[in-house]
Design an enzyme around this catalytic site. Structure first.
Site, PDB file in Angstrom:
ATOM      1  N   LYS A 249       8.502   8.847  11.056  1.00  0.00           N
ATOM      2  CA  LYS A 249       9.025   9.925  11.704  1.00  0.00           C
ATOM      3  C   LYS A 249       7.920  10.462  12.623  1.00  0.00           C
ATOM      4  O   LYS A 249       7.036  10.863  12.183  1.00  0.00           O
ATOM      5  CB  LYS A 249       9.559  10.894  10.902  1.00  0.00           C
ATOM      6  CG  LYS A 249       9.816  12.248  11.419  1.00  0.00           C
ATOM      7  CD  LYS A 249      10.276  13.261  10.414  1.00  0.00           C
ATOM      8  CE  LYS A 249      10.184  14.828  11.174  1.00  0.00           C
ATOM      9  NZ  LYS A 249      10.397  16.024  10.065  1.00  0.00           N
ATOM     10  N   ASP A 254       7.560  20.395  16.021  1.00  0.00           N
ATOM     11  CA  ASP A 254       8.917  20.843  15.694  1.00  0.00           C
ATOM     12  C   ASP A 254       9.114  22.274  15.470  1.00  0.00           C
ATOM     13  O   ASP A 254       8.665  22.904  14.546  1.00  0.00           O
ATOM     14  CB  ASP A 254       9.560  20.072  14.281  1.00  0.00           C
ATOM     15  CG  ASP A 254      10.835  20.454  13.828  1.00  0.00           C
ATOM     16  OD1 ASP A 254      11.610  20.737  14.596  1.00  0.00           O
ATOM     17  OD2 ASP A 254      10.941  20.296  12.477  1.00  0.00           O
ATOM     18  N   LYS A 261      13.063  27.885  13.971  1.00  0.00           N
ATOM     19  CA  LYS A 261      12.045  28.133  12.587  1.00  0.00           C
ATOM     20  C   LYS A 261      11.578  29.580  12.918  1.00  0.00           C
ATOM     21  O   LYS A 261      11.226  29.976  14.017  1.00  0.00           O
ATOM     22  CB  LYS A 261      10.963  27.299  12.573  1.00  0.00           C
ATOM     23  CG  LYS A 261      11.500  25.569  12.420  1.00  0.00           C
ATOM     24  CD  LYS A 261      10.030  24.845  12.154  1.00  0.00           C
ATOM     25  CE  LYS A 261      10.526  23.275  11.787  1.00  0.00           C
ATOM     26  NZ  LYS A 261      10.984  23.445  10.622  1.00  0.00           N
ATOM     27  N   ASP A 272       4.283  17.514  12.151  1.00  0.00           N
ATOM     28  CA  ASP A 272       5.358  16.838  11.708  1.00  0.00           C
ATOM     29  C   ASP A 272       5.591  15.346  11.991  1.00  0.00           C
ATOM     30  O   ASP A 272       6.674  14.830  11.862  1.00  0.00           O
ATOM     31  CB  ASP A 272       6.689  17.757  12.298  1.00  0.00           C
ATOM     32  CG  ASP A 272       7.981  17.686  11.365  1.00  0.00           C
ATOM     33  OD1 ASP A 272       7.759  17.578  10.183  1.00  0.00           O
ATOM     34  OD2 ASP A 272       9.077  17.862  12.022  1.00  0.00           O
ATOM     35  N   ASP A 331      17.363  21.694  13.220  1.00  0.00           N
ATOM     36  CA  ASP A 331      16.084  21.726  12.391  1.00  0.00           C
ATOM     37  C   ASP A 331      16.067  20.693  11.499  1.00  0.00           C
ATOM     38  O   ASP A 331      15.126  20.326  10.619  1.00  0.00           O
ATOM     39  CB  ASP A 331      15.870  22.965  11.993  1.00  0.00           C
ATOM     40  CG  ASP A 331      14.112  23.018  11.540  1.00  0.00           C
ATOM     41  OD1 ASP A 331      13.491  22.358  12.029  1.00  0.00           O
ATOM     42  OD2 ASP A 331      14.081  23.907  10.612  1.00  0.00           O
ATOM     43  N   GLU A 333      16.000  17.312  12.219  1.00  0.00           N
ATOM     44  CA  GLU A 333      16.265  16.471  13.328  1.00  0.00           C
ATOM     45  C   GLU A 333      15.374  15.105  12.985  1.00  0.00           C
ATOM     46  O   GLU A 333      15.733  14.208  13.498  1.00  0.00           O
ATOM     47  CB  GLU A 333      15.272  17.111  14.497  1.00  0.00           C
ATOM     48  CG  GLU A 333      13.814  17.114  14.452  1.00  0.00           C
ATOM     49  CD  GLU A 333      13.111  17.881  13.267  1.00  0.00           C
ATOM     50  OE1 GLU A 333      12.174  17.391  12.871  1.00  0.00           O
ATOM     51  OE2 GLU A 333      13.753  18.866  12.868  1.00  0.00           O
ATOM     52  N   ARG A 335      15.769  13.266  10.425  1.00  0.00           N
ATOM     53  CA  ARG A 335      16.590  12.212   9.706  1.00  0.00           C
ATOM     54  C   ARG A 335      17.414  11.399  11.048  1.00  0.00           C
ATOM     55  O   ARG A 335      17.942  10.374  10.798  1.00  0.00           O
ATOM     56  CB  ARG A 335      17.516  12.617   8.670  1.00  0.00           C
ATOM     57  CG  ARG A 335      18.431  13.915   9.444  1.00  0.00           C
ATOM     58  CD  ARG A 335      19.142  14.670   8.261  1.00  0.00           C
ATOM     59  NE  ARG A 335      17.834  15.591   7.640  1.00  0.00           N
ATOM     60  CZ  ARG A 335      18.454  16.405   6.855  1.00  0.00           C
ATOM     61  NH1 ARG A 335      19.507  16.578   6.143  1.00  0.00           N
ATOM     62  NH2 ARG A 335      17.329  17.250   6.264  1.00  0.00           N
TER      63      ARG A 335
END
Length: 486
Positions: A249, A254, A261, A272, A331, A333, A335
């Site tokens: 990933k 993010d 967030k 991230d 949020d 995202e 996956r």
């Protein structure tokens, strides 16, 4: 933009005649008192420790300047009869403590007086030596050189794994304005370009559109930064059949997107992309080690930001495999980009697929920073992963990959939704979501490294910032798989 010189973080075995020679002596703690763990023991050393009333507790350290100008560091490892994972962790802490005792020297040649827990001690030295000092006006330690003097296979392995882990930490600690998808690709190019039996290419947005990677594109559409897809191949043996595909990933920042967030600690989300950083580091290390395995690397790279063009909660995107997904939480995202990347990775028909991601805050709650959570339906692969975690001192814990979680991921307007209401079973539902994009014929494992991306309990080893955890267990797993495949 000029890339930062991460190479200065690397430690090797090249000795310098002007180096200060530093010997590390482990000291254990028991009912009988402090014990020196050395292949050749000196009575003077025992007397030295006795005068100081040393106990051999974890982190306890004493420095002795020998008459010949060499330095001996005595460092406590605690009770060696404890649980093996605790002893390994204590040995790593001992290595970190030893390094800090002599870190003022610019040139050091370090050696161990015992093979006991040598890999763990050297790992502690490697990790404690990492310092992110690339952006300060005053750059300290510009010419520090450290060498580990040993012919031990365990020590040499600890050095190369430590260097790879520190490279992953560097990528994760670099601010997002200096590590967007394009710049990540440039660092990856620099890292991979001279490695033997490695080829790689970078695909842009138009390629993703042709491949219908709409989940990945949907995450990226709020940012001015174009998404990238990094694909690399390592052929460590004859033939072109792919043994394993690594997928990481790569969310370079993010914000949560429209599902924004909280601002507190949002700055941590520059990390991230540590899943991407981990698999890139491991891929390059496997090539350097010449592991006899054929491996592909797939890294989707995006930023997740809010804007007038960003994906909105309730939007539906159709993934590369044709499954539609309602985005009820922007949020969630990671996956989404992994889903399309996993489908793409399967085109090469690998035997094993392993994805790595800082995927869920729920994993932090479940396991804290002591274990990496992993999911797999393959019991044989699980045994390999579990043992790899022990051997590499990068412990893992198997989590449930069960169809019982799938109903909570169903949507009334699409095949799936990307997040469960209320966050219940957050890590397990994320894993079962990913499983919908992996064919049953593949031996697949998902690593959620969110809990270990930084550390509260091991700051003496890692300090502040990224830990690079995941790198040691992954390279150990790849080595073990290579022996099975061959």
């Amino acid at each position: 933009m000029e890339l930062l010189s991460y190479e200065k973080l690397m430690i090797g075995d090249e000795l310098n005649k002007d180096s200060v020679k530093v010997r590390i002596v482990l000291c254990s703690n028991s009912k009988e008192g402090v014990g020196i763990m050395a292949d050749e023991k000196s009575p003077g050393h025992q007397n030295f420790l006795s005068r100081l009333d040393a106990k051999g507790h974890v982190g306890e350290a004493y420095v002795l300047l020998e008459g010949n100008g060499e330095v001996t560091v005595f460092v406590g490892i605690g009770n060696v009869e404890e649980d093996i994972l605790l002893v390994k962790n204590n040995a790593r802490k001992a290595g970190a403590s030893a390094y800090k005792c002599v870190s003022q020297f610019k040139n050091m040649e370090m050696s161990l007086t015992s093979e006991y827990m040598a890999r763990e001690v050297v790992s502690g030295i490697m990790l404690a030596s990492y310092k992110y000092r690339f952006l300060h006006k005053e750059k300290d330690e510009p010419s520090k050189k450290i060498a580990i003097n040993s012919q031990s296979h365990a020590v040499k392995k600890a050095v190369v794994v430590g260097n790879a882990q520190n490279f992953a930490r560097f990528l994760g600690d670099t601010p997002a304005n200096l590590m967007n998808p394009t710049l990540f690709v440039e660092y990856a190019t620099k890292y991979l370009q001279d490695k033997k039996n490695v080829t790689f290419e970078v695909f842009d947005k138009s390629f993703m559109e042709r491949k219908s990677m709409n989940l990945l594109l949907g995450v990226s559409q709020g940012s001015a930064q174009e998404p990238k897809l990094l694909v690399a191949r390592y052929r460590g043996k004859s033939g072109d059949a792919v043994d394993i595909a690594l997928v990481g990933k790569g969310v370079c920042f993010d914000s949560g997107g429209i599902s924004l967030k909280p601002s507190a600690r949002m700055h941590r989300m520059k990390g991230d992309m540590l899943g991407a950083a981990s698999v890139l580091s491991v891929f390059g290390l496997a090539a350097d080690m010449g592991i006899k395995i054929n491996m592909n690397l797939v890294i989707p790279l995006v930023e997740n930001l809010p804007s007038g063009t960003a994906t909105k909660p309730g939007d539906v995107h159709v993934g590369m495999n044709g499954k539609s997904v309602e985005i009820n939480n922007t949020d969630a995202e990671g996956r989404l980009i992994l889903a399309d990347a996993l489908v793409y990775a399967q085109e090469a028909n690998p035997t094993y697929i392993v994805d790595v991601a800082t995927l869920t805050g729920a994993m932090m709650i479940a396991l804290g920073d002591a274990f990496i959570g992993y999911f797999t339906a393959d019991d044989d692969l699980s045994k390999i992963i579990h043992q790899s975690g022990i051997d590499a001192n990068d412990p893992v814990w198997r989590m449930p990959l069960s169809q019982l979680y799938l109903p909570s991921m169903k949507s009334n307007v699409a095949d799936l939704k990307n997040a469960v209401e209320g966050g219940h079973g957050g890590s397990a539902t994320a894993a079962i979501f990913l499983s919908e994009f992996v064919g049953k014929e593949f031996k697949w494992a998902h690593f959620d490294i969110a809990g270990v991306m930084d550390s509260n309990n091991n700051k003496g080893v890692y300090g502040d910032g990224a830990t690079g955890c995941g790198v040691p267990v992954l390279i150990e797993m790849i080595e073990k798989l290579s022996t099975i495949i061959n």
